[in-house]
Design a protein around this motif. Structure first.
Motif, PDB file in Angstrom:
ATOM      1  N   HIS A   1      54.151 -21.682  -3.031  1.00  0.00           N
ATOM      2  CA  HIS A   1      54.672 -22.802  -3.806  1.00  0.00           C
ATOM      3  C   HIS A   1      53.608 -23.379  -4.747  1.00  0.00           C
ATOM      4  O   HIS A   1      52.465 -22.896  -4.803  1.00  0.00           O
ATOM      5  CB  HIS A   1      55.214 -23.886  -2.879  1.00  0.00           C
ATOM      6  N   ALA A   2      54.000 -24.424  -5.490  1.00  0.00           N
ATOM      7  CA  ALA A   2      53.124 -25.025  -6.501  1.00  0.00           C
ATOM      8  C   ALA A   2      51.840 -25.587  -5.895  1.00  0.00           C
ATOM      9  O   ALA A   2      50.785 -25.576  -6.538  1.00  0.00           O
ATOM     10  CB  ALA A   2      53.870 -26.125  -7.254  1.00  0.00           C
ATOM     11  N   GLY A   3      51.912 -26.094  -4.664  1.00  0.00           N
ATOM     12  CA  GLY A   3      50.717 -26.604  -3.999  1.00  0.00           C
ATOM     13  C   GLY A   3      49.682 -25.507  -3.811  1.00  0.00           C
ATOM     14  O   GLY A   3      48.469 -25.737  -3.975  1.00  0.00           O
ATOM     15  N   HIS A   4      50.147 -24.309  -3.468  1.00  0.00           N
ATOM     16  CA  HIS A   4      49.239 -23.164  -3.329  1.00  0.00           C
ATOM     17  C   HIS A   4      48.585 -22.829  -4.664  1.00  0.00           C
ATOM     18  O   HIS A   4      47.372 -22.592  -4.733  1.00  0.00           O
ATOM     19  CB  HIS A   4      50.021 -21.943  -2.826  1.00  0.00           C
ATOM     20  N   VAL A   5      49.389 -22.801  -5.719  1.00  0.00           N
ATOM     21  CA  VAL A   5      48.867 -22.461  -7.051  1.00  0.00           C
ATOM     22  C   VAL A   5      47.751 -23.424  -7.458  1.00  0.00           C
ATOM     23  O   VAL A   5      46.679 -23.006  -7.910  1.00  0.00           O
ATOM     24  CB  VAL A   5      49.993 -22.500  -8.105  1.00  0.00           C
ATOM     25  N   GLU A   6      48.000 -24.714  -7.285  1.00  0.00           N
ATOM     26  CA  GLU A   6      47.041 -25.729  -7.740  1.00  0.00           C
ATOM     27  C   GLU A   6      45.742 -25.705  -6.945  1.00  0.00           C
ATOM     28  O   GLU A   6      44.655 -25.884  -7.505  1.00  0.00           O
ATOM     29  CB  GLU A   6      47.679 -27.122  -7.672  1.00  0.00           C
ATOM     30  N   ILE A   7      45.829 -25.466  -5.640  1.00  0.00           N
ATOM     31  CA  ILE A   7      44.601 -25.453  -4.840  1.00  0.00           C
ATOM     32  C   ILE A   7      43.801 -24.179  -5.122  1.00  0.00           C
ATOM     33  O   ILE A   7      42.553 -24.192  -5.118  1.00  0.00           O
ATOM     34  CB  ILE A   7      44.898 -25.593  -3.323  1.00  0.00           C
TER      35      ILE A   7
END
Length: 420
Positions: free
Chosen positions: A268-274
């Protein structure tokens, strides 16, 4: 340089005899030709005009116009099938432009999306094959939008998979592009779809609830859910597919290698950002992906939703990731840090809670002074995504049933037409 023919020499002599002769003599005397004089160092000479301006060299026009291809989609619950489709699309051109269907269009044609536009945008733009994203793209490519693609975005071809994409009235969403002769098709990645993942989540969390209701505490089910088992069996990883997703490059001799690990379930987007934040701290990002057994032990028997190789491909597709360790250990050891020459170990502040808290997996890098806690840019988690689906259970059940019926009807009609 590549030239059309060698007549430029004689043309130069005929039209510019003095200039041409002077240049040749000067080159010979001063040793400007490194191929004959072994690279004798000569100061840079600033000539009053360039050779190309004199018309002596007729250089070929280098390179053709870059081919721009377009592929659209909802990209809801982004998975390795989406990534593989975009990888194939990019291979059909030089630049890949992705159209991201708006939330309103998804509701009208498929049902409520799980992820918001901003979350889907982060996922799509974070893929290594994507060059540009058009937000709020229509679900159906109309002639008006097609003209916009051709003229405003300079698109050469519209790409889609060989699976059906039908409008509510049963017509083909790509009919206009096919009629214009600007449509190309890629092979669908079997074994996964957003509909399939929603089914996995509903099945997994129902199993969890039934176990808790049985005796008031979570216990491991006696038998594996048959539908979930069949989902897992559908995906058969190959070394070729892993190579297709990989960068194929190792770290340089003095590279600062950053390591981050996790389950990366329901990417998800949280994975991408981290991952983006971690990559900015070094020259090479190495990602450890925990095995299915490790995830189940620390997250519960209903996880992971996606199995190890599915999760690995999703992470490898990220533009911020250089390499992955498939089935990395829960605890980071000194031997592991030495083997992979890890300079820094990082972890986000937002993460799923572990059921086993007696062991700190980052104890060794902390003791070595190479651990850093990163502030997670987003508070989204795998569990929160799953809860969104459970909260709208009925809507997603209807959505899945609707898509299944339309696909069955499509394939039946196709079979009837082909006479099979």
């Amino acid at each position: 340089m590549d030239y059309e023919h060698n007549s430029w020499i004689w043309e130069g002599v005929n039209y510019y005899p003095r200039v041409f002769g002077g240049l040749m003599v000067t080159a010979a005397l001063l040793g400007l030709s490194t191929s004959y004089f072994g690279g004798i160092g000569v100061p840079y000479l600033s000539l009053p005009c360039s050779w190309s301006n004199l018309g002596i060299f007729h250089k070929k026009k280098s390179g053709k116009r870059r081919i721009r291809v377009y592929m659209d989609g909802c990209f809801d619950l982004m998975h390795y099938g989406h990534a593989n489709a975009l990888r194939q699309a990019k291979a059909l051109g030089d630049e890949l432009v992705v159209g991201l269907v708006s939330d309103e269009e998804i509701v009208a044609n498929k049902g409520p999306p799980v992820l918001s536009m901003s979350e889907r945008l982060a996922l799509v733009s974070g893929l290594k094959w994507v060059d540009e994203v058009i937000t709020d793209a229509p679900y159906a490519i109309t002639q008006k939008f097609l003209d916009r693609l051709f003229h405003e975005y300079k698109i050469d071809y519209v790409i889609h998979g060989d699976d059906p994409c039908l409008l509510p009235d049963g017509t083909d969403a790509y009919a206009a592009a096919k009629k214009a002769g600007r449509y190309k098709q890629i092979k669908r990645t079997e074994g996964v779809s957003s509909t399939d993942i929603v089914g996995r989540i509903l099945s997994s969390l129902r199993n969890k609830k039934s176990c808790e209701d049985h005796n008031g505490s979570e216990v491991k089910p006696q038998e594996e859910n048959p539908s979930q088992a069949s989902h897992i069996a559908q995906f058969l990883p190959t070394s070729r597919r892993i190579v297709q997703f990989s960068n194929g490059k190792g770290p340089g001799p003095n590279a600062r290698i950053v390591y981050i690990d996790g389950a990366f379930d329901l990417f998800h987007a949280g994975h991408v950002e981290i991952l983006k934040k971690a990559r900015e701290l070094g020259d090479f990002l190495l990602v450890g992906i925990h095995s299915d057994e490790t995830v189940s032990e620390h997250r519960g028997n209903h996880y992971p939703i996606m199995h190890l190789h599915e999760r690995s491909l999703s992470v490898l597709a990220s533009r911020y990731v250089d390499e992955v360790i498939i089935g990395s250990p829960w605890e980071i050891t000194k031997d592991m840090i030495t083997t992979f020459n890890i300079s820094l170990v990082v972890h986000g502040t937002i993460a799923e809670k572990s059921l086993n808290c007696e062991l700190d997996p980052y104890e060794v890098p902390k003791s070595m002074g190479i651990f850093r806690l990163l502030e997670s840019p987003k508070d989204i988690t795998t569990a929160s995504v799953a809860q969104r689906i459970m909260a709208n259970h009925e809507a997603y059940v209807k959505r899945n049933a609707k898509k299944t019926r339309s696909e069955q009807r499509y394939y039946e009609e196709k079979k009837y037409v082909s006479g099979d």
